[in-house]
Scaffold this active site. Structure first.
Site, short mmCIF file in Angstrom:
data_model
loop_
_atom_site.label_atom_id
_atom_site.label_comp_id
_atom_site.label_asym_id
_atom_site.label_seq_id
_atom_site.Cartn_x
_atom_site.Cartn_y
_atom_site.Cartn_z
CD GLU A 1 13.17 1.00 9.22
OE1 GLU A 1 13.59 2.01 9.83
OE2 GLU A 1 13.85 -0.02 9.06
CB CYS B 1 13.41 9.13 7.40
SG CYS B 1 14.44 7.97 6.47
CD GLU C 1 10.15 13.43 10.60
OE1 GLU C 1 8.96 13.12 10.75
OE2 GLU C 1 11.00 12.68 10.08
CE LYS D 1 -1.83 3.06 1.96
NZ LYS D 1 -1.65 4.48 1.57
P1 NAD Z 1 2.36 8.88 7.07
O1 NAD Z 1 2.51 8.21 8.37
O2 NAD Z 1 1.39 9.99 6.95
O3 NAD Z 1 1.94 7.82 5.94
C1 NAD Z 1 2.71 6.68 5.66
C2 NAD Z 1 1.83 5.63 5.02
O4 NAD Z 1 0.86 5.18 5.99
C3 NAD Z 1 1.02 6.12 3.83
O5 NAD Z 1 0.98 5.11 2.86
C4 NAD Z 1 -0.36 6.37 4.42
O6 NAD Z 1 -1.41 6.29 3.49
C5 NAD Z 1 -0.44 5.23 5.42
N1 NAD Z 1 -1.39 5.44 6.51
C6 NAD Z 1 -1.86 6.60 7.01
N2 NAD Z 1 -2.71 6.35 8.05
C7 NAD Z 1 -2.75 5.01 8.19
C8 NAD Z 1 -3.43 4.13 9.10
N3 NAD Z 1 -4.23 4.60 10.06
N4 NAD Z 1 -3.24 2.81 8.98
C9 NAD Z 1 -2.42 2.32 8.03
N5 NAD Z 1 -1.75 3.09 7.14
C10 NAD Z 1 -1.92 4.42 7.22
O7 NAD Z 1 3.81 9.33 6.63
P2 NAD Z 1 4.24 10.14 5.32
O8 NAD Z 1 3.84 11.56 5.47
O9 NAD Z 1 3.79 9.40 4.10
O10 NAD Z 1 5.83 10.01 5.37
C11 NAD Z 1 6.63 10.89 6.07
C12 NAD Z 1 7.08 10.26 7.37
O11 NAD Z 1 7.71 9.02 7.13
C13 NAD Z 1 8.10 11.12 8.09
O12 NAD Z 1 7.84 11.11 9.46
C14 NAD Z 1 9.42 10.39 7.80
O13 NAD Z 1 10.44 10.62 8.74
C15 NAD Z 1 8.96 8.98 7.81
N6 NAD Z 1 9.90 8.14 7.10
C16 NAD Z 1 10.66 7.26 7.80
C17 NAD Z 1 11.60 6.49 7.13
C18 NAD Z 1 12.47 5.49 7.86
O14 NAD Z 1 13.07 4.68 7.19
N7 NAD Z 1 12.58 5.54 9.17
C19 NAD Z 1 11.74 6.61 5.76
C20 NAD Z 1 10.94 7.52 5.08
C21 NAD Z 1 10.01 8.28 5.76
#
Ligand code: NAD
Length: 523
Positions: A242, A276, A374, A169
């Protein structure tokens, strides 16, 4: 009859963040369809696992070839949907995935093969042990938009090589890149049902968490990660999380200011600060502070902001206007509390609604949101420290612990200090690039997550570990079975003395180990 808003909620639009152009509209996958996709994946997974590692690796080799030959086209697709400069799409996405395939092709046989496990318990000396790694079944992957190709692809490749099926997803902001990944994998020979993409916003992700997957690998924000962990706990679904970061860079008193400032500027502004592992906090020894901050400001002012499709662009747009508002609010809060803007500090309206100027701030403190939350945008806040102790204390004063960097001319000093930093990775004299070392585990401590992706430890997350314990003398009853009494006590006491009495231990142990080996060979 469905209302307009209900109809709208069942579609998502993929938008080019540089121009606002709608690239495509897609139907969201509903709960029932998500479950059906997982069931299809389960049915197909057995055949995929039975294919054997050698043939799965042949498919991976084919994928690597196809990706290599379509590298520019894939990089352009990433830039169109995620905004980053094409050069970054090529280096931080396509190259990372090609190298991840290389790592698996070179190492998967050794890492996934059965592993004899010698043991030292004398009482059980005639039993042999073996570690066997078996696929989980169906792995669910939920991914973010900031690295829409390299994050889901590296996780998917490891899962598939280990014999799992995958249902991905992707972020609702970058579904088209995920579909490109699917088309590459299917063209390479991965069966349609073994890798599937389900599309939608949060609800599609939570439907995947509730579906009968066997493990979930989630990458995204801390808030979503916590919600997912709570839902997964209900059914004891194993998860890798992650999550976000607030990575510090420490510039020690012996650092090369030119090198360290170039690293800080790239680390803060690559992918418009939406990484990230971005440099989100910068601590500099007071002796270098003014010179360093000035160098960062000069370099930031020279960055060319624009559409990532232009080969001369250094910094592209942010993904979405709401992300720009977060950056804006952090910078306004910092200014209100006394921070000084050395470069940038405002939107670039003339370029479009998603552009923010690379911003360097001085005189920041840990009371400001920009040093605690962040920011995930093009901001580089710089703060002085007086000695290494203070630098370590400031670096560790965060709820996050993804990665950190230390700049010093003395690598040994950097390595020594790195052991005291609370983070999953510490880079000495570099930033962010650890993500591109396919052998290196990626993951954080504290709020930055649980578990690892990439390398040996990432591959281990994709398998169930089974210990097979085999008695080599099937006709012999065990000495510890029933029949307790004086004789039993004497016999077991003797064994304990043999193994653990200090005077006897090493020599006797060695002799018994040798005898056990000889006996097992004869059986
Ligand atoms: P997000 O948490 O908003 O969304 C991530 C994913 O989760 C998306 O596909 C979203 O549709 C899905 N999602 C949202 N609500 C959900 C729920 N209730 N249940 C299941 N899935 C759900 O994050 P984002 O804005 O897409 O990404 C940015 C964040 O990701 C930042 O905090 C960044 O630091 C982090 N990130 C971490 C890493 C790592 O490797 N540690 C890598 C990249 C990004």
């Amino acid at each position: 009859m469905a209302t307009d808003s209900q109809i709208a909620a069942h579609k998502i639009s993929s938008v080019n963040p540089a121009t606002g152009e709608v690239l495509r509209e897609l139907d969201c996958t509903g709960d029932v369809e998500v479950c059906a996709a997982v069931e299809r994946a389960r049915a197909a997974q057995t055949g995929w696992a039975e294919l054997g590692l050698k043939r799965r690796l042949a498919v991976l080799g084919e994928f690597q070839q196809k990706l290599h030959s379509r590298k520019s086209e894939i990089a352009a697709a990433i830039t169109r949907e995620a905004g980053k400069p094409v050069a970054e799409a090529l280096v931080t996405e396509v190259l990372v995935v090609l190298d991840s395939a290389r790592f698996l092709l070179d190492n998967a046989f050794a890492l996934l093969s059965d592993e004899p496990l010698p043991h030292g318990n004398l009482v059980a000396k005639l039993k042999t042990g073996c570690l066997v790694r078996q696929s989980h079944g169906v792995i669910g992957i939920i991914s973010p938009w900031n690295y829409p190709f390299s994050i889901p692809a590296t996780e998917t490749l490891a899962a598939l090589v280990a014999g799992n099926a995958v249902v991905l997803k992707p972020s609702e902001l970058t579904p088209l890149v995920a579909l490109e990944l699917a088309s590459l994998l299917h063209a390479a020979g991965v069966p349609q049902d073994v890798f599937q993409v389900v599309v939608g916003e949060g609800p599609a992700g939570s439907a995947l968490v509730r579906s009968p997957i066997d493990k979930l690998v989630f990458t995204g924000s801390v808030n979503t990660g916590k919600r997912i962990a709570a839902a997964a706990a209900e059914r004891l679904l194993p998860v890798v999380l992650e999550l976000g970061g607030k990575d510090p860079i420490l510039v020690l008193d012996d650092a090369d200011v030119d090198v360290a400032s170039s690293a800080a500027v790239w680390g803060a502004f690559v992918n418009a600060g939406q990484t990230c592992l971005s440099v989100e906090r910068c601590y500099v020894h007071r002796r270098l502070y003014e010179k360093f901050a000035e160098a960062c400001a000069d370099k930031a002012k020279k960055l060319r902001v624009g559409n990532g499709m232009d080969a001369n662009t250094d910094v592209g747009p942010m993904i979405h206007e709401r992300q720009v508002r977060v950056v804006e609010s952090h910078i306004e809060d910092a200014k209100a509390r006394g921070a000084r803007i050395l470069a940038g500090g405002s939107r670039l309206h003339e370029l479009g609604s998603n552009f923010y100027a690379p911003t360097v701030l001085a005189e920041v403190t840990h009371d400001m949101r920009i040093m605690r939350e962040e920011t995930f945008g093009p901001a580089l806040p710089i703060m002085p420290f007086d000695d290494d102790e203070e630098a370590v204390r400031l670096a560790n004063d965060s709820e996050y612990g993804l990665a950190a960097s230390i700049f010093t001319r003395d690598s040994d000093r950097g390595e020594r200090l790195s052991r005291r930093i609370h983070a999953g990775t510490v880079m000495v004299n570099d930033v962010i690039s650890c993500f591109g070392i396919s052998e290196a585990p990626h993951g954080g401590v504290k709020a930055s997550g649980v578990g690892r992706t990439h390398g040996r430890f990432g591959l281990e997350e994709m398998v169930r570990l089974k210990y097979i314990d085999t008695e080599q003398m099937p006709g012999m009853k065990k000495v510890w079975w029933y029949g307790y009494g004086e004789a039993f006590h004497r016999q077991m006491g003797g064994f304990l003395d043999l193994q653990f009495a200090q005077r006897l231990s090493t020599r006797v142990h060695g002799a018994l180990r040798a005898a056990g080996t000889v006996l097992r060979k004869r059986l």
